[in-house]
Write an enzyme that holds these catalytic residues in place. Structure first.
Site, mmCIF file in Angstrom:
data_model
loop_
_atom_site.group_PDB
_atom_site.id
_atom_site.type_symbol
_atom_site.label_atom_id
_atom_site.label_comp_id
_atom_site.label_asym_id
_atom_site.label_seq_id
_atom_site.Cartn_x
_atom_site.Cartn_y
_atom_site.Cartn_z
ATOM 1 N N GLY A 82 -89.820 -14.665 -47.650
ATOM 2 C CA GLY A 82 -89.455 -15.060 -49.588
ATOM 3 C C GLY A 82 -89.435 -17.014 -49.147
ATOM 4 N NE ARG A 146 -92.744 -11.483 -48.070
ATOM 5 C CZ ARG A 146 -91.734 -11.416 -47.780
ATOM 6 N NH1 ARG A 146 -90.821 -11.424 -47.135
ATOM 7 N NH2 ARG A 146 -91.053 -11.889 -49.516
ATOM 8 C CG ASP A 176 -84.362 -7.162 -44.056
ATOM 9 O OD1 ASP A 176 -84.993 -8.591 -44.721
ATOM 10 O OD2 ASP A 176 -84.541 -6.476 -44.327
ATOM 11 C CG ASP A 177 -88.224 -7.082 -42.805
ATOM 12 O OD1 ASP A 177 -87.681 -6.002 -42.629
ATOM 13 O OD2 ASP A 177 -89.326 -7.023 -44.413
ATOM 14 C CE LYS A 203 -85.636 -15.448 -46.113
ATOM 15 N NZ LYS A 203 -87.148 -15.245 -46.585
ATOM 16 C CB THR A 204 -82.742 -12.937 -47.907
ATOM 17 O OG1 THR A 204 -83.628 -12.450 -49.273
ATOM 18 C CG2 THR A 204 -81.855 -12.421 -47.933
ATOM 19 C CG ASP A 206 -83.713 -10.080 -51.433
ATOM 20 O OD1 ASP A 206 -83.929 -10.451 -52.908
ATOM 21 O OD2 ASP A 206 -84.983 -9.113 -51.501
ATOM 22 C CE LYS A 243 -87.835 -12.149 -83.946
ATOM 23 N NZ LYS A 243 -89.552 -13.177 -85.061
ATOM 24 C CE1 TYR A 428 -93.030 -14.562 -55.926
ATOM 25 C CE2 TYR A 428 -93.007 -13.458 -57.899
ATOM 26 C CZ TYR A 428 -93.363 -13.701 -56.532
ATOM 27 O OH TYR A 428 -93.624 -12.170 -56.316
HETATM 28 P P1 FBP Z 1 -87.055 -12.163 -48.529
HETATM 29 O O1 FBP Z 1 -86.182 -11.054 -47.884
HETATM 30 O O2 FBP Z 1 -88.181 -12.487 -47.153
HETATM 31 O O3 FBP Z 1 -86.552 -13.343 -48.620
HETATM 32 O O4 FBP Z 1 -88.003 -12.522 -49.837
HETATM 33 C C1 FBP Z 1 -87.213 -11.516 -50.689
HETATM 34 C C2 FBP Z 1 -88.149 -11.889 -52.080
HETATM 35 O O5 FBP Z 1 -87.554 -13.011 -52.625
HETATM 36 C C3 FBP Z 1 -87.697 -10.456 -52.626
HETATM 37 O O6 FBP Z 1 -86.624 -10.689 -53.653
HETATM 38 C C4 FBP Z 1 -89.200 -9.723 -53.464
HETATM 39 O O7 FBP Z 1 -88.738 -8.784 -53.740
HETATM 40 C C5 FBP Z 1 -90.157 -10.612 -52.218
HETATM 41 O O8 FBP Z 1 -89.832 -11.360 -51.698
HETATM 42 C C6 FBP Z 1 -91.659 -10.618 -53.339
HETATM 43 O O9 FBP Z 1 -92.380 -11.862 -52.087
HETATM 44 P P2 FBP Z 1 -93.917 -12.126 -51.903
HETATM 45 O O10 FBP Z 1 -93.274 -13.744 -51.912
HETATM 46 O O11 FBP Z 1 -93.986 -12.065 -50.709
HETATM 47 O O12 FBP Z 1 -94.177 -11.936 -53.385
#
Ligand code: FBP
Length: 560
Positions: A82, A146, A176-177, A203-204, A206, A243, A428
């Site tokens: 991501g 990915r 991580d992956d 990177k991430t 998350d 509301k 996003y």
């Molecule tokens: P990474 O672990 O590859 O950095 O991606 C994290 C992430 O942004 C998550 O927060 C989210 O669930 C996922 O990617 C969404 O993936 P995609 O971009 O394939 O819809």
């Protein structure tokens, strides 16, 4: 000539900061070895799978006055997984470091993620190319993907592509992956005497790729600030109109770091933390109880509005859901090629097939869910075998169940207020923002440092830059063996070596900050309005790091 926005023009001129150890270039570095390392768990299995790259020491760099020459090297770089703000600066730092070491060095970018190295799709970077992307968000410089690198055939193809370009090192920028991919590739290259090094960069958005040596993954800082801006804006709207209840799901596939950080920056009325839900074994029904109780109590105080922050990965952490999803993941690995399932004439038939294959308790849980969620749970897994939680509308599930519960309470005369909910999903929106000053500096340093690791001949290491709450020139540059972070986990129904995710620690200072304040924030509106990420202006606004990093670093420093 492409037209640029005023901010684009100004950000291109920003000069990212480097740790002082790297400021004279990688030819003026000394490598200091730390102690040998072990994997976080399953040591015997990981050691057996990574015979050549296991157990290496952590390393740090020291600047020296003498300067050596560096042999000519061609390096390839991959953006993986991501998007996260700052990826372009990792590449810019790597490029500048490599050209500074020897102007004849070349940097190739593989296109579209790991598949680029397998299929031989690449570009060669030039000054002009790199200059157009400095300090910008996104991964569009070369794209991302990915694809999981794990088969002999993929490794052989990658080797052939690298040999063709005379590449002696590959940098994989990923989570991580993706860094699990990096570890597998590094090991395979050594085992096959390929003479190609592999270095990862953390990177991430998350924020779950971290440990003692990796204080935070890049992108977390900018993404959480972006979500906090949006939550703050919604809080102001809710407090104006009075509301709506806004249910805001925040990205973060497993760990709740992003939701927790965004909550600490904004102080909403309700924040769910997946790790707490799992630890307290909270069922879906008890989560509904918890949220409904706050909604009713606020309503009794005349407040039929509020903000609830929900982590994206919540569903997998609710015990009965987690068990069902894990069972479902195993089943889906076989159903993807089962013609009776693939060609089923209706979704109801698909549900029936799935319910027939799940264990009986899991089948009951699955069948109790609304059709929308049941369908979303059947969506394709990602190439690493993960449920794509970004596609599961947990926020809508909670709204639906709370609406039913409130109707029940109303019929019993226990609720007389109003409940009108809006759902949002922020994910996003934050992944490609212009990197904050912190991410711009951190990413540039990670890339610059990665070439230092390459120059010393290391492989199977993750670029590490630490001491991140201090000014950038005091940051500590070095590397951590990837195998140190690994353990065995079930993926696609099989046990595989993977980098262990860092989840929110319930005994840590960051969660405690929420825990100590959540009742006050639930009933009294203590909303904070962080506003947009600032790139120019007072350092107290532009250069502050996240609450998470500040609290975790203070705790680490206090324990030294
Ligand atoms: P990474 O672990 O590859 O950095 O991606 C994290 C992430 O942004 C998550 O927060 C989210 O669930 C996922 O990617 C969404 O993936 P995609 O971009 O394939 O819809």
């Amino acid at each position: 000539m492409t037209k640029l926005s005023p901010l684009q023009i100004e950000r291109l001129k920003y000069q990212p900061k480097l740790p002082s150890s790297l400021q004279n270039g990688v030819n003026s570095l000394e490598l200091v070895e730390g102690s040998a390392t072990q994997s976080v768990r399953d040591q015997e299995q990981i050691k057996a799978l990574f015979e050549n790259t296991y157990g290496k020491p952590t390393v740090t760099f020291k600047s020296v006055s003498s300067s050596s020459t560096s042999e000519v090297r061609n390096v390839g770089v991959i953006l993986s997984g991501g998007q996260a703000p700052g990826g372009h600066n990792v590449i810019a730092g790597l490029y500048d470091s490599l050209k500074n070491a020897n102007p004849n060095n070349k940097l190739y970018g593989f296109l579209g993620g790991p598949s680029g190295i397998i299929e031989g799709k690449y570009v060669e970077f030039t000054d002009e190319f790199i200059d157009a992307y400095r300090n910008t968000g996104g991964f569009d410089i070369i794209g991302s993907g990915r694809t999981k690198l794990e088969t002999e055939e993929q490794f052989q193809k990658s080797l052939a592509v690298c040999k063709n370009l005379n590449i002696s090192a590959v940098v994989i920028i990923g989570g991580d992956d993706s860094n699990t991919n990096a570890a597998l590739l590094a090991e395979w290259f050594v085992k096959n005497n390929a003479g190609i090094q592999v270095i990862g960069c953390p990177k991430t958005i998350d924020g779950d790729l971290k440990n003692e040596q990796i204080e935070i993954s890049f992108g977390f800082d900018t993404a959480t600030k972006t979500y906090a801006e949006l939550i703050g804006n919604i809080q102001r709207d809710a407090n104006s109109a009075k509301k709506y209840w806004h249910f805001i799901k925040i990205m973060g596939r497993s760990a709740s770091h992003v939701a927790l950080e965004a909550a600490l920056q904004t102080q909403p009325n309700i924040t769910l933390i997946s790790e707490e839900v799992e630890a307290k074994k909270m069922s879906l029904s008890s989560i509904i109880d918890y949220m409904t109780d706050i909604i009713v109590r606020r309503s009794n105080n005349g407040k039929n509005f509020g903000i609830a922050v929900i982590p994206e990965g919540l569903i997998e952490f609710i015990p009965e859901m987690g068990s069902m999803i894990s069972n479902l993941n195993d089943i889906m690995a076989t159903l993807e090629t089962d013609s009776s399932f693939v060609n089923a004439s209706s979704v109801a038939d698909k549900f029936a097939i799935v319910e027939g294959r799940l264990d009986s308790e899991n089948a009951k849980v699955y069948s109790s869910l609304p059709a929308l969620i049941k369908t979303q749970l059947l969506a394709d897994r990602d190439p690493h075998g993960n449920v794509q939680v970004s596609k599961i509308e947990t926020e809508k599930l909670l709204i639906e169940m709370i609406t039913e519960r409130l109707a029940q309470l109303k019929s019993e005369g226990k609720f007389s207020g109003k409940f009108s909910a809006q759902s949002h999903f922020f994910g996003y929106e934050g992944r490609c923002a212009f990197p904050s000053n912190f991410d711009a500096d951190y990413c540039y340093s990670l890339g610059y440092n990665a070439f230092g690791l390459i120059n010393f001949g290391l492989t199977g290491y993750l670029s590490s830059v630490r001491n991140l709450t201090a000014p950038a020139d005091e940051w500590i540059a070095g590397g951590v063996p990837l195998t140190m972070m690994m353990n065995m986990e079930k993926r696609h129904g099989e046990m595989k070596p993977v980098i262990q995710k860092a989840l929110v620690r319930l005994d840590g200072p960051v969660f405690k900050q929420l825990q100590d304040n959540r009742e006050d924030w639930a009933m009294n509106d203590r909303y904070l309005f962080p506003g947009a990420v600032q790139y120019f202006g007072p350092s107290s606004v532009c250069d502050i790091t996240t609450v998470t990093l500040q609290l975790e670093r203070s705790k680490q420093l206090a324990s030294v």
